[in-house]
Design a protein around this motif. Structure first.
Motif, mmCIF file in Angstrom:
data_model
loop_
_atom_site.group_PDB
_atom_site.id
_atom_site.type_symbol
_atom_site.label_atom_id
_atom_site.label_comp_id
_atom_site.label_asym_id
_atom_site.label_seq_id
_atom_site.Cartn_x
_atom_site.Cartn_y
_atom_site.Cartn_z
ATOM 1 N N VAL A 17 -9.342 8.020 1.490
ATOM 2 C CA VAL A 17 -8.541 8.410 0.405
ATOM 3 C C VAL A 17 -8.112 7.297 -0.363
ATOM 4 O O VAL A 17 -8.273 6.161 0.063
ATOM 5 C CB VAL A 17 -7.234 9.021 0.669
ATOM 6 N N LYS A 18 -7.806 7.371 -1.850
ATOM 7 C CA LYS A 18 -7.580 6.300 -2.700
ATOM 8 C C LYS A 18 -6.186 6.018 -2.775
ATOM 9 O O LYS A 18 -5.280 6.844 -2.754
ATOM 10 C CB LYS A 18 -8.041 6.430 -3.846
ATOM 11 N N PHE A 53 -4.452 5.541 7.912
ATOM 12 C CA PHE A 53 -6.149 5.219 8.314
ATOM 13 C C PHE A 53 -6.868 5.706 7.392
ATOM 14 O O PHE A 53 -7.862 5.192 7.232
ATOM 15 C CB PHE A 53 -6.233 6.162 9.629
ATOM 16 N N ASN A 54 -6.714 7.041 6.588
ATOM 17 C CA ASN A 54 -7.399 7.276 5.600
ATOM 18 C C ASN A 54 -7.745 6.234 4.448
ATOM 19 O O ASN A 54 -8.598 6.221 3.777
ATOM 20 C CB ASN A 54 -6.859 8.560 5.036
ATOM 21 N N LEU A 61 1.013 -1.081 -0.018
ATOM 22 C CA LEU A 61 -0.012 -0.047 -0.028
ATOM 23 C C LEU A 61 0.871 1.330 -0.175
ATOM 24 O O LEU A 61 1.699 1.389 0.852
ATOM 25 C CB LEU A 61 -0.712 -0.143 1.051
ATOM 26 N N CYS A 62 0.593 2.331 -0.974
ATOM 27 C CA CYS A 62 1.331 3.341 -0.999
ATOM 28 C C CYS A 62 0.366 4.524 -1.034
ATOM 29 O O CYS A 62 -0.636 4.413 -1.954
ATOM 30 C CB CYS A 62 2.383 3.415 -2.285
ATOM 31 N N LYS A 63 0.824 5.666 -0.749
ATOM 32 C CA LYS A 63 0.209 6.919 -1.111
ATOM 33 C C LYS A 63 1.376 8.088 -1.001
ATOM 34 O O LYS A 63 1.922 8.327 -0.281
ATOM 35 C CB LYS A 63 -0.854 7.509 0.203
ATOM 36 N N VAL A 82 -11.241 -3.849 -1.904
ATOM 37 C CA VAL A 82 -12.214 -2.571 -1.731
ATOM 38 C C VAL A 82 -11.259 -1.271 -2.022
ATOM 39 O O VAL A 82 -11.679 -0.297 -2.014
ATOM 40 C CB VAL A 82 -12.414 -2.591 -0.209
ATOM 41 N N HIS A 83 -9.943 -1.376 -2.347
ATOM 42 C CA HIS A 83 -9.014 -0.418 -2.755
ATOM 43 C C HIS A 83 -9.708 0.567 -3.852
ATOM 44 O O HIS A 83 -9.980 -0.112 -4.821
ATOM 45 C CB HIS A 83 -7.696 -0.787 -3.140
ATOM 46 N N GLY A 84 -9.731 1.848 -3.843
ATOM 47 C CA GLY A 84 -10.385 2.589 -4.802
ATOM 48 C C GLY A 84 -11.798 2.811 -4.670
ATOM 49 O O GLY A 84 -12.518 3.725 -5.473
ATOM 50 N N LYS A 85 -12.534 2.165 -3.939
ATOM 51 C CA LYS A 85 -14.026 2.177 -3.535
ATOM 52 C C LYS A 85 -14.347 3.457 -2.543
ATOM 53 O O LYS A 85 -13.348 4.119 -1.826
ATOM 54 C CB LYS A 85 -14.357 0.980 -3.035
ATOM 55 N N ARG A 86 -15.561 3.836 -2.776
ATOM 56 C CA ARG A 86 -15.899 4.855 -1.851
ATOM 57 C C ARG A 86 -15.865 4.586 -0.268
ATOM 58 O O ARG A 86 -16.249 3.469 0.032
ATOM 59 C CB ARG A 86 -17.382 5.405 -2.364
ATOM 60 N N PRO A 87 -15.827 5.629 0.701
ATOM 61 C CA PRO A 87 -16.046 5.605 1.979
ATOM 62 C C PRO A 87 -17.313 4.855 2.197
ATOM 63 O O PRO A 87 -17.332 3.835 3.257
ATOM 64 C CB PRO A 87 -15.926 6.858 2.482
ATOM 65 N N ASP A 88 -18.366 4.864 1.633
ATOM 66 C CA ASP A 88 -19.540 4.139 2.142
ATOM 67 C C ASP A 88 -19.592 2.838 1.821
ATOM 68 O O ASP A 88 -20.318 2.291 2.525
ATOM 69 C CB ASP A 88 -20.902 4.819 1.469
#
Length: 258
Positions: free
Chosen positions: A55-56, A48-49, A11-13, A69-75
């Motif tokens: 965040v994606k 955490f985000n 995982l990278c941001k 679920v990566h890239g999906k919306r918070p809901d």
């Protein structure tokens, strides 16, 4: 071995040239109580985000219950059972304590607007059940006696606890707590530690918390993850973290018991 409820791989941001989270990989076992620590700017809140869908990721994958679920919306993360609190309180301060908690329940509710308008018995019964659950949660956190007060009028410590209660109302499988003891005095922090432990034990939740108060982290966590410059540099029991030269170096010689 417990079931893996959440798995992150590579995982990278990145924000421009800044690698806020860099190649984070970890498999979170269901029912664990995990602490996340690191120096200021280590990337804890960004992680955490990412894990809560706020965040994606730039790269990497996140799975919850074996589903990507990566890239999906918070809901969509929420529907998979993820809830979180924030460093900066995000209560509905113009609503009562009870209304804030009910808002959390309604986020996952299957009650239809039509049934509400028509006042059908099934709607009224479900609403009554929801109110009883809200009262039970508020009672667990010592806030039932303040259920009719406006959130804005609560003390800071009570607002912190209310935010946790509202997150719990979404009926999560994983609860991310971002500095839950921030701004609390030592007595309030000790109370919060016991409350979180009680809720974790009674409701069989998976809990991950960021916290600068090392007493809170070390007294609560079964395992502690240590981030530095966006990388996971160490993970182990609280005692192993206390005795790690690598961790002490990351904190520039600081005392982890402070």
């Amino acid at each position: 071995m417990n079931n893996i409820i959440l798995k992150a791989e590579g995982l990278c941001k990145y924000y421009g040239g800044v690698r806020a989270v860099d190649q984070f990989s970890y498999a979170l076992e269901e029912g664990k109580l995990i602490g996340l620590i690191g120096p200021n700017g280590a990337g804890k809140s960004t992680l955490f985000n990412l894990l809560s869908g706020a965040v994606k990721p730039t790269h990497g994958t996140i799975e919850i219950g074996g589903e990507a679920v990566h890239g999906k919306r918070p809901d969509e993360f929420s529907r998979k059972g993820v809830a979180r609190t924030f460093q900066n309180l995000r209560l509905f301060k113009g609503l009562s304590v009870m209304e804030n908690v009910l808002a959390g329940f309604h986020q996952r509710s299957d009650l239809s607007i039509a049934r509400g308008i028509l006042g059908l018995p099934s709607f009224r019964r479900k609403e009554k059940e929801t109110e009883e659950k809200a009262k039970s949660l508020l009672d667990s956190f010592g806030l039932l006696g303040k259920k009719d007060e406006l959130a804005v009028n609560l003390s800071y410590g009570d607002q912190r606890r209310l935010e946790i209660v509202r997150s719990m109302a979404t009926q999560p499988r994983i609860l991310f707590l971002d500095e839950p003891a921030a701004g609390m005095n030592p007595y309030e922090s000790r109370q919060l530690v016991e409350l979180i432990r009680q809720v974790w034990e009674e409701r069989r939740l998976t809990v991950v918390l960021i916290e600068h108060d090392m007493d809170v982290v070390m007294n609560l966590s079964q395992e502690v993850l240590v981030l530095d410059y966006g990388k996971l540099i160490f993970h182990g029991t609280p005692d192993e973290v206390r005795n790690s030269d690598l961790v002490r170096e990351a904190y520039l010689g600081g005392d982890l018991d402070d």
